[in-house]
Design a protein around this motif. Structure first.
Motif, PDB file in Angstrom:
ATOM      1  N   ASP A 134      -9.041 -23.172 -20.847  1.00  0.00           N
ATOM      2  CA  ASP A 134      -9.553 -22.485 -19.772  1.00  0.00           C
ATOM      3  C   ASP A 134      -8.535 -21.923 -19.357  1.00  0.00           C
ATOM      4  N   GLY A 135      -7.329 -21.185 -19.708  1.00  0.00           N
ATOM      5  CA  GLY A 135      -6.883 -20.492 -19.011  1.00  0.00           C
ATOM      6  C   GLY A 135      -7.073 -18.478 -19.258  1.00  0.00           C
ATOM      7  N   SER A 136      -6.374 -18.169 -18.426  1.00  0.00           N
ATOM      8  CA  SER A 136      -6.284 -16.182 -18.860  1.00  0.00           C
ATOM      9  C   SER A 136      -5.136 -15.457 -18.203  1.00  0.00           C
ATOM     10  N   CYS A 137      -5.298 -14.539 -18.527  1.00  0.00           N
ATOM     11  CA  CYS A 137      -4.097 -13.927 -17.799  1.00  0.00           C
ATOM     12  C   CYS A 137      -4.642 -12.841 -17.049  1.00  0.00           C
ATOM     13  N   ILE A 138      -3.962 -13.113 -14.788  1.00  0.00           N
ATOM     14  CA  ILE A 138      -4.807 -12.121 -14.701  1.00  0.00           C
ATOM     15  C   ILE A 138      -5.128 -10.486 -14.855  1.00  0.00           C
ATOM     16  N   VAL A 139      -3.664 -10.238 -15.419  1.00  0.00           N
ATOM     17  CA  VAL A 139      -3.420  -8.699 -15.603  1.00  0.00           C
ATOM     18  C   VAL A 139      -4.461  -8.520 -16.530  1.00  0.00           C
ATOM     19  N   HIS A 140      -4.567  -9.080 -17.492  1.00  0.00           N
ATOM     20  CA  HIS A 140      -5.145  -8.440 -19.162  1.00  0.00           C
ATOM     21  C   HIS A 140      -6.685  -8.945 -18.807  1.00  0.00           C
ATOM     22  N   GLU A 141      -6.580 -10.081 -17.600  1.00  0.00           N
ATOM     23  CA  GLU A 141      -8.612 -10.134 -17.507  1.00  0.00           C
ATOM     24  C   GLU A 141      -8.654  -8.791 -17.123  1.00  0.00           C
ATOM     25  N   ALA A 142      -8.055  -8.228 -15.679  1.00  0.00           N
ATOM     26  CA  ALA A 142      -8.713  -7.557 -15.154  1.00  0.00           C
ATOM     27  C   ALA A 142      -9.234  -5.674 -15.800  1.00  0.00           C
ATOM     28  N   SER A 171     -11.372  -3.120 -17.344  1.00  0.00           N
ATOM     29  CA  SER A 171     -12.787  -2.636 -17.930  1.00  0.00           C
ATOM     30  C   SER A 171     -13.021  -2.290 -18.804  1.00  0.00           C
ATOM     31  N   MET A 172     -14.533  -2.968 -19.818  1.00  0.00           N
ATOM     32  CA  MET A 172     -14.235  -2.633 -21.043  1.00  0.00           C
ATOM     33  C   MET A 172     -15.099  -1.823 -20.497  1.00  0.00           C
ATOM     34  N   GLU A 173     -15.900  -0.914 -20.091  1.00  0.00           N
ATOM     35  CA  GLU A 173     -16.706   0.394 -19.534  1.00  0.00           C
ATOM     36  C   GLU A 173     -15.934   1.047 -19.158  1.00  0.00           C
ATOM     37  N   ARG A 174     -14.815   1.077 -18.115  1.00  0.00           N
ATOM     38  CA  ARG A 174     -13.583   2.076 -17.654  1.00  0.00           C
ATOM     39  C   ARG A 174     -13.280   2.831 -19.108  1.00  0.00           C
ATOM     40  N   ILE A 175     -12.512   1.391 -20.091  1.00  0.00           N
ATOM     41  CA  ILE A 175     -12.019   1.571 -21.082  1.00  0.00           C
ATOM     42  C   ILE A 175     -13.297   2.918 -21.841  1.00  0.00           C
ATOM     43  N   ALA A 176     -14.186   2.421 -21.728  1.00  0.00           N
ATOM     44  CA  ALA A 176     -14.923   2.991 -22.774  1.00  0.00           C
ATOM     45  C   ALA A 176     -15.412   3.996 -22.503  1.00  0.00           C
ATOM     46  N   LYS A 177     -14.991   4.848 -21.431  1.00  0.00           N
ATOM     47  CA  LYS A 177     -15.192   5.528 -20.484  1.00  0.00           C
ATOM     48  C   LYS A 177     -14.105   6.665 -21.218  1.00  0.00           C
ATOM     49  N   GLN A 178     -12.886   5.810 -20.592  1.00  0.00           N
ATOM     50  CA  GLN A 178     -12.182   6.775 -20.983  1.00  0.00           C
ATOM     51  C   GLN A 178     -11.780   7.640 -22.537  1.00  0.00           C
ATOM     52  N   LEU A 179     -11.883   6.384 -23.643  1.00  0.00           N
ATOM     53  CA  LEU A 179     -11.980   7.019 -24.687  1.00  0.00           C
ATOM     54  C   LEU A 179     -13.088   8.124 -25.206  1.00  0.00           C
ATOM     55  N   ALA A 180     -14.315   7.983 -24.101  1.00  0.00           N
ATOM     56  CA  ALA A 180     -15.090   9.204 -24.564  1.00  0.00           C
ATOM     57  C   ALA A 180     -14.586  10.282 -23.986  1.00  0.00           C
ATOM     58  N   GLU A 181     -13.428  10.877 -23.034  1.00  0.00           N
ATOM     59  CA  GLU A 181     -12.947  11.946 -22.581  1.00  0.00           C
ATOM     60  C   GLU A 181     -11.568  12.080 -23.269  1.00  0.00           C
ATOM     61  N   ASN A 182     -11.517  11.016 -23.583  1.00  0.00           N
ATOM     62  CA  ASN A 182     -10.009  11.395 -24.801  1.00  0.00           C
ATOM     63  C   ASN A 182     -10.409  11.581 -26.184  1.00  0.00           C
ATOM     64  N   PRO A 183     -11.089  12.390 -26.804  1.00  0.00           N
ATOM     65  CA  PRO A 183     -11.385  12.186 -28.255  1.00  0.00           C
ATOM     66  C   PRO A 183     -10.223  12.256 -28.842  1.00  0.00           C
ATOM     67  N   GLY A 184     -10.029  11.891 -30.485  1.00  0.00           N
ATOM     68  CA  GLY A 184      -8.843  11.486 -30.892  1.00  0.00           C
ATOM     69  C   GLY A 184      -7.744  10.396 -30.276  1.00  0.00           C
ATOM     70  N   VAL A 239      -8.385  -0.852 -15.086  1.00  0.00           N
ATOM     71  CA  VAL A 239      -9.236  -1.910 -14.297  1.00  0.00           C
ATOM     72  C   VAL A 239     -10.683  -2.249 -13.886  1.00  0.00           C
ATOM     73  N   PHE A 240     -10.833  -3.261 -13.286  1.00  0.00           N
ATOM     74  CA  PHE A 240     -12.226  -3.287 -12.719  1.00  0.00           C
ATOM     75  C   PHE A 240     -12.076  -2.371 -11.225  1.00  0.00           C
ATOM     76  N   ASP A 241     -10.899  -2.779 -10.747  1.00  0.00           N
ATOM     77  CA  ASP A 241     -11.015  -2.484  -9.646  1.00  0.00           C
ATOM     78  C   ASP A 241     -10.937  -0.989  -9.172  1.00  0.00           C
ATOM     79  N   GLU A 242     -12.139   0.107  -8.226  1.00  0.00           N
ATOM     80  CA  GLU A 242     -11.532   0.762  -8.969  1.00  0.00           C
ATOM     81  C   GLU A 242     -11.063   2.151  -8.041  1.00  0.00           C
TER      82      GLU A 242
END
Length: 338
Positions: A194-202, A204-217, A281-284
């Protein structure tokens, strides 16, 4: 200055070069030239990971991911290996080169994955699963490697996991996210640390989904240490070197990049015409995905560590030999991987 050096020798095993004001350090281009001069004088090689700062990447002799750096460390004929990365990487170089001097600009350049997994913990897991093989991600310390049957990197993990005997269960440590991804790719069920990388766990799926919506293609590319929710959105998942190759060769002109931001320097060099957007990342209050540990290394510390040949990585020979075996097994099984 001699007093400063003597003080450094006392404090370096724990702290590294913290008070840089105690030393005379060249500035600007003179600093770069001084490093190059020291490299020639001491027959040294500078190895750097893609997550280092751009100025260190530029001055390095070899730039690569964990697998590439391990190969280069094994094959070098330099007298001194200067490792610009994190502690477990420099340890791996020493494991492969017992007669060479290995130095790291900052001993506190650690790793959240390596810090969270111990050799004792792996021994306890093996006791619970005595028939299991232990496959350990290279992001771990020497004691953890010594308790492993084989080491993997994100570049070779899929090939190695698929090649392990099907009648043996697999304990995978220390990154649970990489382990989950490998289980999905290979169909092998694994017992996960049960371990993880603090960088890659940071990320944010929600913020990335918004990035994808704002950058079609745009295409999302992600390192497999990221959480499953982020990987599910990705158009391509791969190791650091695989992400670089994908951006360079794919027809897409815009990429959202979900890994440590240091990779963007090399990506821009290889694909200058393409738009690269760091994944959020999660931290806005902070939009960067920067590894604090990787960025502890600086040109100033690099100069001092080459000049004084400190901090030096040392290791008990019995431990080194135990840790060497699974690393050599990895290198042998990875010969077909570029």
């Amino acid at each position: 200055m001699e007093n400063a050096l003597e003080k450094a020798k006392v404090t370096l095993p724990i702290h590294g070069f913290l008070n840089l004001k105690e030393f005379e350090i060249p500035k600007g281009e003179a600093l770069v030239q001084a490093i190059l001069d020291l490299k020639k004088e001491k027959n040294a090689i500078i190895l750097a990971h893609y997550y280092q700062t751009a100025d260190i990447q530029v001055i390095s002799d070899f730039l690569g991911d964990s697998l590439q750096l391990a190969r280069e460390a094994k094959n070098t004929d330099a007298d001194m290996i200067v490792f610009c990365g994190v502690h477990f990487m420099a340890e791996a170089a020493k494991i492969l080169n017992p007669t060479k001097k290995v130095v790291l600009p900052d001993l506190q350049a650690g790793c959240s994955l390596a810090d969270g997994c111990s050799g004792e913990g792996l021994r306890e897991m093996r006791a619970k699963h005595p028939n299991a093989l232990i496959a350990t991600y290279i992001n771990c310390n020497a004691e953890t490697k010594a308790e492993s049957d084989i080491i993997v990197t994100s570049s070779n993990a899929e090939v190695i996991i698929e090649s392990l005997p099907k009648d043996r269960p697999i304990i995978f440590a220390p990154d649970k996210n990489l382990g989950k991804y490998l289980s999905k790719k290979t169909g092998r069920e694994m017992i996960l640390w049960d371990g993880s990388c603090i960088v890659h766990e940071a990320f944010s799926m929600e913020r990335i989904a918004k990035q994808l919506a704002e950058n079609p293609g745009a295409k999302l590319i992600a390192h497999p240490e990221s959480e499953t929710a982020v990987l599910d959105l990705a158009h391509f998942i791969g190791s650091t070197s695989a992400l670089l190759s994908y951006v360079e060769n794919d027809d897409c002109q815009k990429f959202i990049v979900a890994t440590e931001e240091g990779i963007l320097h090399e990506m821009k060099k290889r694909a200058p015409q393409k738009e690269l957007i760091p994944a959020l990342v999660f931290d806005e209050s902070c939009n960067c995905s920067e590894c604090f540990y990787m960025k502890r290394n600086t040109l100033e510390k690099l100069y001092l560590c080459m000049k004084y040949e400190l901090p030096e990585i040392t290791m008990n020979e019995e431990l080194r030999l135990k840790a060497l075996k699974p690393i050599e097994a990895m290198l042998e099984m990875s010969k077909s991987i570029k």
